[in-house]
Design an enzyme around this catalytic site. Sequence first.
Site, PDB file in Angstrom:
ATOM      1  N   ASP A   1       0.798  -1.576  -0.113  1.00  0.00           N
ATOM      2  CA  ASP A   1      -0.099  -0.463   0.295  1.00  0.00           C
ATOM      3  C   ASP A   1       1.269   1.126   0.095  1.00  0.00           C
ATOM      4  O   ASP A   1       1.930   1.321   0.833  1.00  0.00           O
ATOM      5  CB  ASP A   1      -1.090  -0.182   1.645  1.00  0.00           C
TER       6      ASP A   1
ATOM      7  N   HIS B   1     -10.320  -4.803  -3.429  1.00  0.00           N
ATOM      8  CA  HIS B   1      -9.309  -5.465  -3.020  1.00  0.00           C
ATOM      9  C   HIS B   1      -9.103  -5.179  -1.020  1.00  0.00           C
ATOM     10  O   HIS B   1      -9.681  -4.916  -0.390  1.00  0.00           O
ATOM     11  CB  HIS B   1      -7.978  -4.118  -3.040  1.00  0.00           C
TER      12      HIS B   1
ATOM     13  N   HIS C   1      -7.250  -5.632   2.131  1.00  0.00           N
ATOM     14  CA  HIS C   1      -6.356  -5.066   3.010  1.00  0.00           C
ATOM     15  C   HIS C   1      -5.311  -6.264   4.088  1.00  0.00           C
ATOM     16  O   HIS C   1      -6.221  -6.897   4.315  1.00  0.00           O
ATOM     17  CB  HIS C   1      -6.719  -3.590   4.043  1.00  0.00           C
TER      18      HIS C   1
HETATM   19  P1  5GP Z   1     -10.020   1.264   0.021  1.00  0.00           P
HETATM   20  O1  5GP Z   1      -9.848   3.041   1.068  1.00  0.00           O
HETATM   21  O2  5GP Z   1     -10.044   1.815  -1.126  1.00  0.00           O
HETATM   22  O3  5GP Z   1      -9.793   0.843   0.849  1.00  0.00           O
HETATM   23  O4  5GP Z   1      -8.404   1.963   0.032  1.00  0.00           O
HETATM   24  C1  5GP Z   1      -7.759   1.798  -1.461  1.00  0.00           C
HETATM   25  C2  5GP Z   1      -6.403   1.967  -0.694  1.00  0.00           C
HETATM   26  O5  5GP Z   1      -5.520   2.083  -1.921  1.00  0.00           O
HETATM   27  C3  5GP Z   1      -5.365   2.803   0.425  1.00  0.00           C
HETATM   28  O6  5GP Z   1      -4.601   2.044   0.734  1.00  0.00           O
HETATM   29  C4  5GP Z   1      -4.047   3.743  -0.756  1.00  0.00           C
HETATM   30  O7  5GP Z   1      -2.885   3.955   0.309  1.00  0.00           O
HETATM   31  C5  5GP Z   1      -4.257   2.965  -1.306  1.00  0.00           C
HETATM   32  N1  5GP Z   1      -3.336   3.570  -2.974  1.00  0.00           N
HETATM   33  C6  5GP Z   1      -3.593   4.651  -3.396  1.00  0.00           C
HETATM   34  N2  5GP Z   1      -4.079   4.061  -4.667  1.00  0.00           N
HETATM   35  C7  5GP Z   1      -2.179   3.851  -4.939  1.00  0.00           C
HETATM   36  C8  5GP Z   1      -1.417   3.811  -6.014  1.00  0.00           C
HETATM   37  O8  5GP Z   1      -1.049   4.188  -6.770  1.00  0.00           O
HETATM   38  N3  5GP Z   1      -0.819   3.041  -5.229  1.00  0.00           N
HETATM   39  C9  5GP Z   1      -0.664   1.718  -4.290  1.00  0.00           C
HETATM   40  N4  5GP Z   1      -0.027   0.821  -3.988  1.00  0.00           N
HETATM   41  N5  5GP Z   1      -1.666   1.906  -3.639  1.00  0.00           N
HETATM   42  C10 5GP Z   1      -2.331   3.346  -3.899  1.00  0.00           C
END
Ligand code: 5GP
Length: 198
Positions: A77, A146, A148
């Site tokens: 992440d 995704h 976590h």
């Molecule tokens: P959500 O809030 O949608 O569950 O989490 C998305 C996660 O993706 C977040 O923890 C964020 O830090 C991660 N993330 C967002 N954009 C990118 C990216 O371009 N590359 C990587 N490696 N992680 C990302």
Amino acid sequence: MREVQSTDSPSLLCRLYVLTGNRQHSRNARVDMASGKETTDEEEFLDDGCIFCLIANEEDKEAEVIQRSNELVCFKDICPAAPHHYLVVPRKHIMSCLLLNKEQIGLVEKMAEMGKDVLRARGVTDMNDISLGFHQPPYTSVDHLHLHVLAPKSQISTLFAHKFIPDSPRFITERTLRRCLQEITPPHNCLFDCLSFF
Ligand code: 5GP
Ligand code: ZN
């Protein structure tokens, strides 16, 4: 297939996603659908505007990919909330955990297995002190399924802790998600379908 109207009910929208196999078509694939010719090309399963599709298909050079299989990719992440914070994504574009159906319990299991494998390979030994789960819309920032994978759970940063409260409206653990998927019965197809019938 008729065009979806903005007045269509969420459950109809959801059924349409299920009918198309929970996939979002790329521009080319939409043209094929319009002409009535469905392709089996892998591109059909990608959304070319989605960062996680790019990462899963090695088109994002910044991403730190750790493990991949035919179906899944695990990467770091970009904004870690714990000493270990990884994301496991399917290579196919699936918009969210709410659009999963019973037949995809195996996919969720495989995602969790890859997450745990990566943690073990990186020296995590206390598997009781880990957190595996999914943010539920509208609490998602990337609309590509995704998982976590966080460890140690006890060291999740206080700044981000509110985002990872197990089985809160925001964060569903992979175990609870599998149980909910198991409980889906017709006429419901996916979790979102069930919610819109409440
Ligand atoms: P959500 O809030 O949608 O569950 O989490 C998305 C996660 O993706 C977040 O923890 C964020 O830090 C991660 N993330 C967002 N954009 C990118 C990216 O371009 N590359 C990587 N490696 N992680 C990302
Ligand atoms: Zn995607």
